[in-house]
Scaffold this motif. Structure first.
Motif, PDB file in Angstrom:
ATOM      1  N   THR A  20       0.831  -1.213   0.000  1.00  0.00           N
ATOM      2  CA  THR A  20       0.000   0.000   0.000  1.00  0.00           C
ATOM      3  C   THR A  20       0.860   1.255   0.000  1.00  0.00           C
ATOM      4  N   LEU A  21       1.854   1.283   0.890  1.00  0.00           N
ATOM      5  CA  LEU A  21       2.725   2.456   0.971  1.00  0.00           C
ATOM      6  C   LEU A  21       3.587   2.611  -0.280  1.00  0.00           C
ATOM      7  N   ALA A  22       4.047   1.506  -0.850  1.00  0.00           N
ATOM      8  CA  ALA A  22       4.838   1.591  -2.085  1.00  0.00           C
ATOM      9  C   ALA A  22       3.992   2.151  -3.221  1.00  0.00           C
ATOM     10  N   THR A  23       2.713   1.772  -3.255  1.00  0.00           N
ATOM     11  CA  THR A  23       1.809   2.317  -4.265  1.00  0.00           C
ATOM     12  C   THR A  23       1.632   3.822  -4.081  1.00  0.00           C
ATOM     13  N   LEU A  24       1.447   4.246  -2.827  1.00  0.00           N
ATOM     14  CA  LEU A  24       1.355   5.683  -2.552  1.00  0.00           C
ATOM     15  C   LEU A  24       2.645   6.405  -2.913  1.00  0.00           C
ATOM     16  N   LEU A  25       3.769   5.764  -2.652  1.00  0.00           N
ATOM     17  CA  LEU A  25       5.078   6.345  -2.975  1.00  0.00           C
ATOM     18  C   LEU A  25       5.204   6.590  -4.477  1.00  0.00           C
ATOM     19  N   PHE A  26       4.879   5.592  -5.281  1.00  0.00           N
ATOM     20  CA  PHE A  26       4.998   5.748  -6.731  1.00  0.00           C
ATOM     21  C   PHE A  26       3.969   6.732  -7.282  1.00  0.00           C
ATOM     22  N   THR A  27       2.781   6.750  -6.679  1.00  0.00           N
ATOM     23  CA  THR A  27       1.773   7.718  -7.089  1.00  0.00           C
ATOM     24  C   THR A  27       2.248   9.137  -6.810  1.00  0.00           C
ATOM     25  N   LYS A  28       2.837   9.337  -5.644  1.00  0.00           N
ATOM     26  CA  LYS A  28       3.350  10.666  -5.277  1.00  0.00           C
ATOM     27  C   LYS A  28       4.513  11.061  -6.196  1.00  0.00           C
ATOM     28  N   CYS A  29       5.368  10.118  -6.580  1.00  0.00           N
ATOM     29  CA  CYS A  29       6.459  10.422  -7.523  1.00  0.00           C
ATOM     30  C   CYS A  29       5.893  10.912  -8.848  1.00  0.00           C
ATOM     31  N   ARG A  30       4.865  10.236  -9.327  1.00  0.00           N
ATOM     32  CA  ARG A  30       4.242  10.648 -10.592  1.00  0.00           C
ATOM     33  C   ARG A  30       3.623  12.038 -10.452  1.00  0.00           C
ATOM     34  N   GLU A  31       2.990  12.293  -9.313  1.00  0.00           N
ATOM     35  CA  GLU A  31       2.389  13.603  -9.059  1.00  0.00           C
ATOM     36  C   GLU A  31       3.457  14.702  -9.063  1.00  0.00           C
ATOM     37  N   ILE A  32       4.610  14.410  -8.480  1.00  0.00           N
ATOM     38  CA  ILE A  32       5.696  15.397  -8.437  1.00  0.00           C
ATOM     39  C   ILE A  32       6.250  15.648  -9.834  1.00  0.00           C
ATOM     40  N   ILE A  33       6.402  14.596 -10.617  1.00  0.00           N
ATOM     41  CA  ILE A  33       6.893  14.764 -11.990  1.00  0.00           C
ATOM     42  C   ILE A  33       5.923  15.626 -12.795  1.00  0.00           C
ATOM     43  N   ILE A  54       7.771  10.987   3.663  1.00  0.00           N
ATOM     44  CA  ILE A  54       7.042  10.200   4.666  1.00  0.00           C
ATOM     45  C   ILE A  54       6.683   8.827   4.104  1.00  0.00           C
ATOM     46  N   PHE A  55       6.169   8.789   2.884  1.00  0.00           N
ATOM     47  CA  PHE A  55       5.824   7.505   2.269  1.00  0.00           C
ATOM     48  C   PHE A  55       7.064   6.623   2.130  1.00  0.00           C
ATOM     49  N   TYR A  56       8.179   7.223   1.757  1.00  0.00           N
ATOM     50  CA  TYR A  56       9.412   6.461   1.586  1.00  0.00           C
ATOM     51  C   TYR A  56       9.863   5.840   2.908  1.00  0.00           C
ATOM     52  N   ILE A  57       9.894   6.631   3.951  1.00  0.00           N
ATOM     53  CA  ILE A  57      10.343   6.137   5.260  1.00  0.00           C
ATOM     54  C   ILE A  57       9.391   5.057   5.776  1.00  0.00           C
ATOM     55  N   LEU A  58       8.091   5.301   5.686  1.00  0.00           N
ATOM     56  CA  LEU A  58       7.136   4.317   6.200  1.00  0.00           C
ATOM     57  C   LEU A  58       7.121   3.028   5.375  1.00  0.00           C
ATOM     58  N   THR A  59       7.383   3.119   4.077  1.00  0.00           N
ATOM     59  CA  THR A  59       7.496   1.907   3.262  1.00  0.00           C
ATOM     60  C   THR A  59       8.664   1.061   3.756  1.00  0.00           C
ATOM     61  N   LEU A  60       9.797   1.706   4.000  1.00  0.00           N
ATOM     62  CA  LEU A  60      10.960   0.974   4.513  1.00  0.00           C
ATOM     63  C   LEU A  60      10.693   0.387   5.898  1.00  0.00           C
ATOM     64  N   ILE A  61      10.010   1.140   6.749  1.00  0.00           N
ATOM     65  CA  ILE A  61       9.703   0.649   8.096  1.00  0.00           C
ATOM     66  C   ILE A  61       8.767  -0.554   8.028  1.00  0.00           C
ATOM     67  N   MET A  62       7.730  -0.482   7.192  1.00  0.00           N
ATOM     68  CA  MET A  62       6.801  -1.610   7.087  1.00  0.00           C
ATOM     69  C   MET A  62       7.503  -2.850   6.543  1.00  0.00           C
ATOM     70  N   PHE A  63       8.417  -2.673   5.594  1.00  0.00           N
ATOM     71  CA  PHE A  63       9.159  -3.833   5.091  1.00  0.00           C
ATOM     72  C   PHE A  63      10.076  -4.393   6.183  1.00  0.00           C
ATOM     73  N   THR A  64      10.682  -3.523   6.972  1.00  0.00           N
ATOM     74  CA  THR A  64      11.535  -3.966   8.076  1.00  0.00           C
ATOM     75  C   THR A  64      10.710  -4.748   9.094  1.00  0.00           C
ATOM     76  N   LEU A  65       9.504  -4.264   9.404  1.00  0.00           N
ATOM     77  CA  LEU A  65       8.634  -4.969  10.340  1.00  0.00           C
ATOM     78  C   LEU A  65       8.161  -6.297   9.761  1.00  0.00           C
ATOM     79  N   LYS A  66       7.934  -6.343   8.461  1.00  0.00           N
ATOM     80  CA  LYS A  66       7.561  -7.611   7.820  1.00  0.00           C
ATOM     81  C   LYS A  66       8.681  -8.620   7.958  1.00  0.00           C
TER      82      LYS A  66
END
Length: 131
Positions: A20-33, A54-66
């Motif tokens: 979910t967070l990775a999807t938000l991350l890529f969506t936000k990247c597209r929005e910035i472009i 924020i999306f980048y950090i939380l994506t990494l944290i969720m993967f670390t918790l996984k």
């Protein structure tokens, strides 16, 4: 290899959060472009970049918790603190989504689920550690 391995229910929840967070991350990247190409206001650009971080950090944290869940290591102090932090972050997103719309949209419901998952794991890990 470890991303798609799901040995327990917590791992499945963290994988869903990571995706979910990775999807938000890529969506936000597209929005910035798109914003760069249309020369958007610098304030809006800064806000978008802040949310991207924020999306980048939380994506990494969720993967670390996984990964910690895969290895049954969620009782470690670092993982307890990461769970508590993600729980608060997702709870804030859920409340913001509810407040802005007046009902529970999909993103607020998902945020509430991930907040509950992380909060429960932080609490249960703390209790196991004290016992």
């Amino acid at each position: 290899k470890t991303l798609l391995k799901i040995p327990n229910l917590n791992s499945a929840g963290y994988l869903a959060g990571t995706i979910t967070l990775a999807t938000l991350l890529f969506t936000k990247c597209r929005e910035i472009i798109n914003a760069i190409q249309s020369s958007t206001d610098t304030y809006m650009m800064g806000e978008s970049l802040f949310r991207l971080s924020i999306f980048y950090i939380l994506t990494l944290i969720m993967f670390t918790l996984k990964d910690a869940s895969d290895r049954n290591r969620l009782e470690g102090t670092t993982f307890i603190e990461l769970n508590a932090m993600t729980s608060v972050s997702f709870a804030a997103w859920a409340l913001e989504g509810y407040r802005n719309t007046g009902f529970v949209p999909l993103h607020a419901g998902a945020s509430a689920f991930f907040s509950t998952l992380s909060g429960f794991n932080a609490l249960s890990s703390t209790l196991k550690k004290k016992a």
